[in-house]
Design an enzyme around this catalytic site. Structure first.
Site, mmCIF file in Angstrom:
data_model
loop_
_atom_site.group_PDB
_atom_site.id
_atom_site.type_symbol
_atom_site.label_atom_id
_atom_site.label_comp_id
_atom_site.label_asym_id
_atom_site.label_seq_id
_atom_site.Cartn_x
_atom_site.Cartn_y
_atom_site.Cartn_z
ATOM 1 N N TYR A 181 0.887 -1.131 0.181
ATOM 2 C CA TYR A 181 0.037 0.058 0.229
ATOM 3 C C TYR A 181 0.947 1.431 0.119
ATOM 4 C CZ TYR A 181 -3.480 3.592 1.604
ATOM 5 O OH TYR A 181 -4.025 4.577 1.951
ATOM 6 N N THR A 183 1.614 3.680 1.714
ATOM 7 C CA THR A 183 2.460 4.405 3.025
ATOM 8 C C THR A 183 3.449 3.177 3.417
ATOM 9 O OG1 THR A 183 0.844 3.291 4.497
ATOM 10 C CG2 THR A 183 0.705 5.693 3.896
ATOM 11 N N LYS A 184 3.279 1.812 2.928
ATOM 12 C CA LYS A 184 4.125 0.720 3.447
ATOM 13 C C LYS A 184 5.637 1.011 2.903
ATOM 14 C CE LYS A 184 0.620 -1.280 5.428
ATOM 15 N NZ LYS A 184 -0.380 -0.265 5.368
ATOM 16 N N PRO A 185 6.448 0.156 3.607
ATOM 17 C CA PRO A 185 7.847 -0.032 3.497
ATOM 18 C C PRO A 185 8.216 -0.049 2.093
ATOM 19 C CG PRO A 185 7.443 -1.431 5.481
ATOM 20 C CD PRO A 185 6.086 -0.975 4.781
#
Ligand SMILES: Cc1ncc(COP(=O)(O)O)c(C=O)c1O
Length: 386
Positions: A181, A183-185
């Site tokens: 997604y 915002t994910k790493p």
């Protein structure tokens, strides 16, 4: 005070994603194709798993894992209430029951001492969540799972690249599910991956990710393919596109660099806050690699004149974006009404939720951004001391 607003999260994108996406577009292969295959292979290698199936979300990945694990209506799955909607909703897709166990307040991951008590003859699986990127106590989870014949499906939405006692998250359990997604790493905009060492389960996830069809479209439309296909089960439409996978390949190539930067930011926050009695820094562990997807700062509310909501407002007034992870699931209307939960049913999850604030932690942040966050937090603390 800084002049412009610092967003809570931003992806770290550059020409490498653009180059990959351009390649996919120029090849005119925009849906599941060679880039998805390459991304699956490289990601599997990166997390030490034999098989990886790329899908369009971590939610889809968890749904497929539970399906491959054979979850049925009336079964129970143990997980934590201190998580995002997806972790428990996928259990409900089967008309099965998510059974919550409270969290360990130190790390906010499920309290493994409570696991054994939650097991019933209907329990089929455990979904530990590595909150913020700090691995859950997997040895203890494994022990309970093995003694009751349960499958472990890790919600590793926050946990790439993470390690538990020298082993990569992705190589520990029957299934591990990752999120890409925004915002994910690492991000593909929307996306996810389910990894497993079991070939039959991987194949089942792959088939079910594309309508339960035993052939994927890539094979159908390239030269070796044919028009023939068979529907073996009523599947889903969860496949990843080559455009997204191209982005994923570019992100994967710089995942370590992005992680190093997040780790550095965490170190700076921790250095600035650890001696402040109004604040509690997040747990880290010597024997694990924290992915530092989130920096979960906690407020010692008894020492402050402001509650968490006000604290967040004050940071916003200083142009710092923050978030709250998470509003525990048992506080939401659906879970309250369906299972009759009260806030105090999971007292640690409830108590910690009331005092948690997630600070910005992403590789694009400059040293000045990090310093701005530190100064804003310290200023709010200073002005809210009892
Ligand atoms: C803990 C956790 N699990 C699962 C998910 C779902 O991920 P996705 O949006 O890729 O479906 C999220 C997303 O925010 C998450 O935070």
């Amino acid at each position: 005070m800084r002049n412009d607003f610092l967003p809570f999260a931003l992806p770290d994108l550059d020409g490498s994603e653009l180059a990959q996406i351009k390649e996919a577009l120029e090849a005119a292969w925009v849906t599941t194709g060679p880039k998805v295959k390459a991304f699956e292979e490289e990601f599997a290698r990166a997390v030490g798993a034999k098989h990886a199936v790329a899908v369009n979300s971590c939610t889809a990945a968890m749904h497929l894992a539970l399906e491959a694990a054979g979850l049925k209506a009336g079964d129970e799955v143990i997980t934590t209430p201190y998580t995002f909607a997806a972790t428990a909703e996928v259990v409900r897709y089967f008309d099965a029951k998510p059974v919550f166990v409270d969290v360990d307040p130190r790390c906010l991951n499920l309290n493994y001492n409570l696991l054994e008590h939650a097991v019933t003859p209907r329990t089929k699986a455990i979904i530990p969540v590595h909150l913020g990127g700090l691995p859950a106590e997997m040895d203890a989870v494994r022990k309970v799972a093995d003694s009751h014949g349960l499958k472990v499906i890790e919600d590793a939405a926050h946990a790439f690249p993470a390690e538990y006692k020298g082993r990569k998250v992705g190589s520990l359990s029957e299934f591990t599910c990752f999120s890409f997604y925004a915002t994910k790493p690492i991000t593909t905009g929307e996306g996810g991956m389910v990894v497993t060492d079991n070939e039959a389960w991987a194949e089942r996830c792959r088939v079910m990710s594309l309508h339960g069809i035993s052939h994927d479209a890539w094979k159908r439309y390239n030269q070796e393919g044919s028009w023939q296909y068979e529907i073996v089960a009523p599947g889903f439409k969860y496949n990843m596109t080559d455009v997204a996978a191209g982005m994923g390949l570019a992100q994967l190539a710089k995942a370590e660099r992005m992680w190093e930067r997040r780790k550095e930011i965490a170190k700076r926050y921790t250095g600035a806050f650890k001696a402040v009695p109004e604040l509690e820094i997040p747990q880290d562990r010597e024997d694990c690699r924290h992915a530092w997807h989130l920096y979960l700062l906690r407020l010692n509310l008894d020492r402050l004149t402001k509650d968490r909501a006000r604290f967040i407002e004050e940071l916003k007034a200083r142009n710092i974006g923050t978030s709250v992870h998470f509003i525990p699931l048992h506080l939401h209307p659906y879970y309250r009404e369906t299972y009759g939960y009260k806030p105090g049913d999971f007292p640690m999850a409830y108590r910690e939720y009331l005092r948690v604030v997630s600070l910005p932690i992403y590789s694009r942040m400059s040293d000045r951004d990090v310093q701005d966050v530190i100064e804003a937090v310290l200023d709010v603390v200073h002005k809210s001391r009892k």
